[in-house]
Scaffold this motif. Structure first.
Motif, PDB file in Angstrom:
ATOM      1  N   ASP A  15      90.381  78.221  12.591  1.00 41.06           N
ATOM      2  CA  ASP A  15      90.368  78.859  11.282  1.00 41.06           C
ATOM      3  C   ASP A  15      91.284  80.075  11.286  1.00 41.06           C
ATOM      4  O   ASP A  15      91.387  80.784  12.279  1.00 41.06           O
ATOM      5  CB  ASP A  15      88.952  79.306  10.925  1.00 41.06           C
ATOM      6  N   VAL A  16      91.931  80.312  10.143  1.00 38.36           N
ATOM      7  CA  VAL A  16      92.808  81.472   9.996  1.00 38.36           C
ATOM      8  C   VAL A  16      92.011  82.602   9.363  1.00 38.36           C
ATOM      9  O   VAL A  16      91.366  82.414   8.331  1.00 38.36           O
ATOM     10  CB  VAL A  16      94.038  81.126   9.126  1.00 38.36           C
ATOM     11  N   VAL A  17      92.025  83.767  10.009  1.00 41.50           N
ATOM     12  CA  VAL A  17      91.352  84.956   9.497  1.00 41.50           C
ATOM     13  C   VAL A  17      92.366  86.088   9.427  1.00 41.50           C
ATOM     14  O   VAL A  17      93.409  86.051  10.083  1.00 41.50           O
ATOM     15  CB  VAL A  17      90.154  85.375  10.385  1.00 41.50           C
ATOM     16  N   VAL A  18      92.067  87.112   8.611  1.00 40.60           N
ATOM     17  CA  VAL A  18      92.936  88.278   8.479  1.00 40.60           C
ATOM     18  C   VAL A  18      92.186  89.467   9.047  1.00 40.60           C
ATOM     19  O   VAL A  18      91.055  89.745   8.651  1.00 40.60           O
ATOM     20  CB  VAL A  18      93.306  88.525   6.998  1.00 40.60           C
ATOM     21  N   ASN A  19      92.822  90.177   9.999  1.00 40.98           N
ATOM     22  CA  ASN A  19      92.161  91.333  10.607  1.00 40.98           C
ATOM     23  C   ASN A  19      92.345  92.579   9.734  1.00 40.98           C
ATOM     24  O   ASN A  19      92.918  92.524   8.655  1.00 40.98           O
ATOM     25  CB  ASN A  19      92.630  91.557  12.049  1.00 40.98           C
ATOM     26  N   ASP A  20      91.869  93.727  10.217  1.00 40.96           N
ATOM     27  CA  ASP A  20      91.898  94.973   9.443  1.00 40.96           C
ATOM     28  C   ASP A  20      93.315  95.451   9.134  1.00 40.96           C
ATOM     29  O   ASP A  20      93.544  96.085   8.108  1.00 40.96           O
ATOM     30  CB  ASP A  20      91.161  96.085  10.191  1.00 40.96           C
ATOM     31  N   LYS A  21      94.274  95.143   9.995  1.00 45.36           N
ATOM     32  CA  LYS A  21      95.657  95.575   9.793  1.00 45.36           C
ATOM     33  C   LYS A  21      96.433  94.636   8.879  1.00 45.36           C
ATOM     34  O   LYS A  21      97.594  94.876   8.585  1.00 45.36           O
ATOM     35  CB  LYS A  21      96.376  95.669  11.139  1.00 45.36           C
ATOM     36  N   GLY A  22      95.833  93.539   8.457  1.00 44.11           N
ATOM     37  CA  GLY A  22      96.479  92.578   7.577  1.00 44.11           C
ATOM     38  C   GLY A  22      97.226  91.485   8.308  1.00 44.11           C
ATOM     39  O   GLY A  22      98.000  90.752   7.708  1.00 44.11           O
ATOM     40  N   ARG A  49      95.458  83.231  18.294  1.00 42.00           N
ATOM     41  CA  ARG A  49      96.911  83.173  18.162  1.00 42.00           C
ATOM     42  C   ARG A  49      97.286  84.022  16.959  1.00 42.00           C
ATOM     43  O   ARG A  49      96.759  83.838  15.862  1.00 42.00           O
ATOM     44  CB  ARG A  49      97.386  81.746  17.971  1.00 42.00           C
ATOM     45  N   ILE A  50      98.216  84.956  17.159  1.00 43.91           N
ATOM     46  CA  ILE A  50      98.670  85.835  16.084  1.00 43.91           C
ATOM     47  C   ILE A  50      99.746  85.079  15.292  1.00 43.91           C
ATOM     48  O   ILE A  50     100.714  84.593  15.859  1.00 43.91           O
ATOM     49  CB  ILE A  50      99.208  87.162  16.648  1.00 43.91           C
ATOM     50  N   LEU A  51      99.558  85.000  13.969  1.00 42.40           N
ATOM     51  CA  LEU A  51     100.466  84.252  13.111  1.00 42.40           C
ATOM     52  C   LEU A  51     101.426  85.144  12.333  1.00 42.40           C
ATOM     53  O   LEU A  51     102.441  84.677  11.880  1.00 42.40           O
ATOM     54  CB  LEU A  51      99.665  83.382  12.136  1.00 42.40           C
ATOM     55  N   GLY A  52     101.109  86.405  12.130  1.00 45.12           N
ATOM     56  CA  GLY A  52     101.993  87.298  11.386  1.00 45.12           C
ATOM     57  C   GLY A  52     101.292  87.897  10.186  1.00 45.12           C
ATOM     58  O   GLY A  52     100.120  87.662   9.942  1.00 45.12           O
ATOM     59  N   LYS A  53     102.026  88.682   9.404  1.00 42.85           N
ATOM     60  CA  LYS A  53     101.442  89.374   8.249  1.00 42.85           C
ATOM     61  C   LYS A  53     101.008  88.389   7.183  1.00 42.85           C
ATOM     62  O   LYS A  53     101.603  87.336   6.999  1.00 42.85           O
ATOM     63  CB  LYS A  53     102.456  90.345   7.645  1.00 42.85           C
ATOM     64  N   ALA A  54      99.967  88.761   6.463  1.00 45.25           N
ATOM     65  CA  ALA A  54      99.433  87.917   5.382  1.00 45.25           C
ATOM     66  C   ALA A  54     100.314  88.001   4.151  1.00 45.25           C
ATOM     67  O   ALA A  54     101.006  88.923   3.913  1.00 45.25           O
ATOM     68  CB  ALA A  54      98.018  88.348   5.041  1.00 45.25           C
TER      69      ALA A  54
END
Length: 51
Positions: free
Chosen positions: A22-29, A46-51
């Motif tokens: 699942d893709v989630v967005v952390n506090d930094k976006g 896995r880090i995907l990049g900015k939202a």
């Protein structure tokens, strides 16, 4: 909810594994995919990049 299928690096196995998470967005976006290793059941990120 958005999902991501691809390669994750497992720190415990020290190998790249194919998984779906699942893709989630952390506090930094930053978008991150979270999955479970199919071999050892460790959490994979896995880090995907900015939202």
């Amino acid at each position: 909810m958005e999902s991501y299928t691809g390669e994750f690096y497992c720190v415990k196995c020290k190998e790249k594994r194919e998984a779906t998470g699942d893709v989630v967005v952390n506090d930094k976006g930053t978008r991150m995919a979270k999955a479970t290793c199919p071999v050892c059941s460790t959490n994979l990120n896995r880090i995907l990049g900015k939202a």
